[in-house]
Scaffold this active site. Structure first.
Site, PDB file in Angstrom:
ATOM      1  N   GLU A 101       0.831  -1.205   0.000  1.00  0.00           N
ATOM      2  CA  GLU A 101       0.000   0.000   0.000  1.00  0.00           C
ATOM      3  C   GLU A 101       0.867   1.258   0.000  1.00  0.00           C
ATOM      4  OE1 GLU A 101      -1.132  -2.865   1.577  1.00  0.00           O
ATOM      5  OE2 GLU A 101      -2.482  -2.900  -0.117  1.00  0.00           O
ATOM      6  N   ASN A 129      -0.241  -7.482  -3.624  1.00  0.00           N
ATOM      7  CA  ASN A 129      -0.792  -6.754  -4.759  1.00  0.00           C
ATOM      8  C   ASN A 129       0.255  -5.878  -5.445  1.00  0.00           C
ATOM      9  OD1 ASN A 129      -1.291  -5.167  -2.105  1.00  0.00           O
ATOM     10  ND2 ASN A 129      -1.281  -3.586  -3.687  1.00  0.00           N
ATOM     11  N   ASP A 142      -6.887  -5.927  -5.854  1.00  0.00           N
ATOM     12  CA  ASP A 142      -6.110  -6.094  -4.615  1.00  0.00           C
ATOM     13  C   ASP A 142      -6.151  -7.540  -4.124  1.00  0.00           C
ATOM     14  OD1 ASP A 142      -4.519  -5.453  -2.431  1.00  0.00           O
ATOM     15  OD2 ASP A 142      -6.226  -4.928  -1.178  1.00  0.00           O
TER      16      ASP A 142
END
Lengths: 575, 143
Positions: free
Chosen positions: A178, A261, A303
């Protein structure tokens, strides 16, 4: 008679069923215990015998270790390590180790300040601090043997995962999908903590350690896949982190791990397959060389991290006994893969899946429903199943060789998915997403299921009101143990799934149960209570320690705070 | 840079006067601060754009463009970072306190944006956050 007894004793010692020395019990990551004192006929008499508050309010993922009559517990940030003396009444501490962990890590952990546990090897407890350090602590004295900075917290790297130790190598990886990190695994020397090799998950072959003489993927061939499947320089901030579980096959000398991801979430900013994000990679522990890799979700639009455990088993698939790894991906498919070659043998949905129709076993690629593709230009794409929490997240499944079944904690939720263009700014989130959840078909948000990985079929399911966020444990006593977000610790029959016993542990369970034999010869169960592990699921309504942060409950679980609030408790159970 | 000047003034006064007499309190606590939070800075910073609707709209765009929403979520309702829309402030909710939180960062993971954003852009962010209306927050929840 004497000879056979002796043999049994030796076997028992080498397999150490009485202890729990690594996160998933064994290198195959089965979370299966040969202990059978507690079984289906007596589990109703199971009772709590001891509990201990860790003093930390955060998601208590991971599991304790039990070695040499000592139980070791790592807390979430600030990552205190407790050593409980199991030979004394009340299990007082032998020692505790309080590391100095950079508080900046709190803001770099995407999904709560969790820790997924430690590994015992060569008299040392080896684990990761959240701020990017790996430490080795003398298991007898609690003295720090070494402390190595492996990750750079200022770049958004953090280290919640549990290390894997193979011979004299400690293998660790970084989180930060992230934050636009460039994911890697590193091999450290067990004696000194020195970093011996670094293997990136994306980028030029030389840095991915994909050498033509050793790298033989089953499906994707050609040079520099980790570079050419990205836009120029996209791989430099492309995510593919490593925050889940590792397993190891001694016969093949390969360790396996999944990657998270690709970044950012807006797929239009990174056209291409984005290898090796959302993949399983098989490497040599000695030098990190990549031997094969397979990508579950090419060009991930949802994701769908693939960091979930790779469970190693020998299964009869289509008439032939195969050495396989079994993986329950966030993308909703359960994969049974030849672990020597990377060939996909079985790939079937284990939860409700609608982003892809099936996985083509000839090419290894999913047949994607174009209506479910996302990207900033597509606005909010509705009703995608499963959610970005996955059919299952990191909470590990168990495999019982006795029943031949896999026991899998699952989520039953769907989502809308809207991404926005986003700019990489070092140390800040590289996300750009709004994705509200909704309950999946049936209305229950989760289930524990039993899965036949040779056939790709569900055998039974226990519906749960909330997502099942704990790991599973299977035992030779014919039992499966797991916990729930509303704070129950449960035992069910491994063959039928029928409920046998439960106990309310004081906070939601997101940790993984273990079992061991105590100094008194009795079999014990241990599990953490302590809800957390994901901000989206655990909105502020379950916490009371921060009056300056008030949030509405999550729409899919409006009443979770009726049943639980934050905690941090270690529980022991015995007959 | 304005922040540093304001903070330095009382320090200078302290140096000059301390030889003769005990120093006067350099900080006046004008609002409640939670334990563990930082006190408001000496002197007061006032938001030059307070109430400016266009500045607030710019601030909302900056909130997304500089990835603030990555932690604090869309609408600043809280993600891995705390809610900034609940009317409650860990480090103080006065103009200057919010400004400093953004400019210098905070120890539990809030990055310092002082080197990334000019003060004028930070004031636009402050203006945006100050327009957010806290949701009803009843003291009692019952089922």
């Amino acid at each position: 008679m004497i000879a056979s007894t002796l043999l049994v004793v030796i076997l028992a010692q080498s397999a150490t069923p009485d202890q729990w020395t690594m996160p998933a019990k064994d290198y195959s990551a089965t979370r299966y215990s040969a202990l059978a004192q507690i079984n289906a006929s007596n589990v109703r008499r199971l009772r709590a015998t001891w509990s201990f508050s860790t003093g930390v309010l955060a998601g208590h993922e991971g599991q304790p270790l039990v070695v040499n009559q000592t139980m070791y517990v790592v807390t979430p940030y600030p990552n205190v390590l407790y050593a409980f003396d199991l030979t004394q009444e009340g299990y007082p501490l032998r020692w505790k180790y309080r590391p100095n962990v950079d508080a900046v890590a709190i803001g770099m952990a995407c999904c709560d300040v969790v820790n997924r546990g430690a590994f015992f090897a060569d008299g040392k407890i080896v684990y990761n601090l959240l701020d990017g350090h790996t430490v080795a602590i003398d298991a007898a004295t609690g003295k720090q043997v070494w402390n190595t900075q492996v990750a750079d917290i200022r770049q958004g790297e953090s280290t919640p995962m549990a290390p894997l130790v193979v011979r004299d190598r400690v293998i660790v990886g970084t989180a930060g999908g992230e934050y636009g990190v460039r994911g890697w695994v590193k091999g450290l020397d067990l004696a000194t903590g020195r970093i011996l090799w670094t293997a990136y998950n994306a980028g030029p072959d030389a840095e991915v350690l994909a050498r033509p003489e050793t790298f033989k993927p089953f499906y994707d061939t050609g040079p520099s896949l980790g570079e050419k499947t990205w836009p120029p320089d996209g791989w430099k901030h492309g995510g593919a982190p490593v925050w889940g579980w590792l397993s190891y096959d001694p016969a093949l000398d390969l360790f396996y791990y999944g990657t998270g991801n690709p970044a950012p979430y807006n797929a239009e900013q990174r056209p291409g397959d984005n290898k090796w994000a959302t993949s399983v990679l098989a490497r040599r522990p000695a030098d990190g060389a990549l031997v094969w890799a397979y990508q579950f979700t090419p060009a991930d639009n949802w994701d769908y991290d693939s960091v979930q455990e790779m469970i190693l088993a020998d299964l009869k698939v289509k008439g032939r006994t195969r050495k396989v790894l079994v993986h329950f991906d966030k993308n909703g498919f359960a994969y049974t893969i030849d672990r020597a070659t990377g060939e996909v043998l079985v790939a079937e949905p284990y939860v409700v899946v609608n982003w892809a129709k099936r996985v083509d076993l000839k090419t290894g690629r999913p047949e994607v429903d174009p209506a479910k593709l996302t990207g900033a230009s597509r606005g909010s794409v509705k009703d995608i199943c499963p959610t970005l929490e996955g059919g299952k997240n990191q909470q590990p499944a168990a495999y019982s060789p006795r029943t031949g079944l896999f026991y899998v904690p699952t989520n039953n939720m769907c989502m809308d998915y809207q991404t926005t263009p986003t700019t990489y700014i070092v140390g800040t989130p590289f996300i750009g997403l709004n994705a509200p959840y909704k309950p999946g078909p049936g209305g229950n948000l989760g289930a524990l299921i039993a899965w036949n990985a040779a056939a790709g079929k569900q055998v039974w399911a226990i519906r749960e009101k909330y997502p099942v966020w704990s790991g599973a444990l299977a035992t030779a006593g014919g039992l499966v143990f797991y916990g729930t977000l509303d704070g129950w610790f449960k035992a069910v029959d491994a063959k039928t799934g029928s409920a046998l016993w439960k106990f309310k542990v004081g906070s939601g369970v997101v940790g993984n149960p273990i079992t061991f034999t105590g100094p008194d010869g009795k079999q014990y169960l241990a599990v953490y209570a302590g809800i957390g592990g994901d901000w989206a699921l655990l909105a502020g309504d379950v916490r009371s320690d921060d009056p300056a942060d008030v949030r509405p409950p999550l729409s899919v679980m409006p009443d979770i705070a009726r049943h639980t609030s934050l905690g941090g408790i270690v529980w022991l159970f015995a007959l | 840079m304005a922040v540093r000047v304001v903070a330095a003034a009382p320090l200078l006064a302290l140096v000059v006067t301390s030889a003769q007499q005990p120093p006067p309190p350099s900080v006046r606590y004008e609002q409640h601060v939670f334990a563990g939070g930082n006190p408001p800075p000496a002197g007061t910073l006032e938001n030059p754009l307070a109430g400016d609707k266009r500045a607030a709209a710019d601030g909302e765009k900056l909130f997304s463009a500089f990835n603030c929403d990555g932690c604090h979520a869309l609408g600043a309702v809280g993600g891995q970072g705390p809610s900034l829309a609940d009317g409650r402030w860990r480090y103080g909710g006065a103009d200057g306190a919010i400004f400093q939180s953004i400019y210098y960062g905070r120890p539990r993971g809030m990055p310092a944006f002082g080197g990334v954003l000019p003060p004028e852009a930070i004031w636009r962010l402050v203006t945006y956050l100050q327009t957010l209306t806290p949701a009803t927050d009843p003291a009692t929840v019952s089922w």
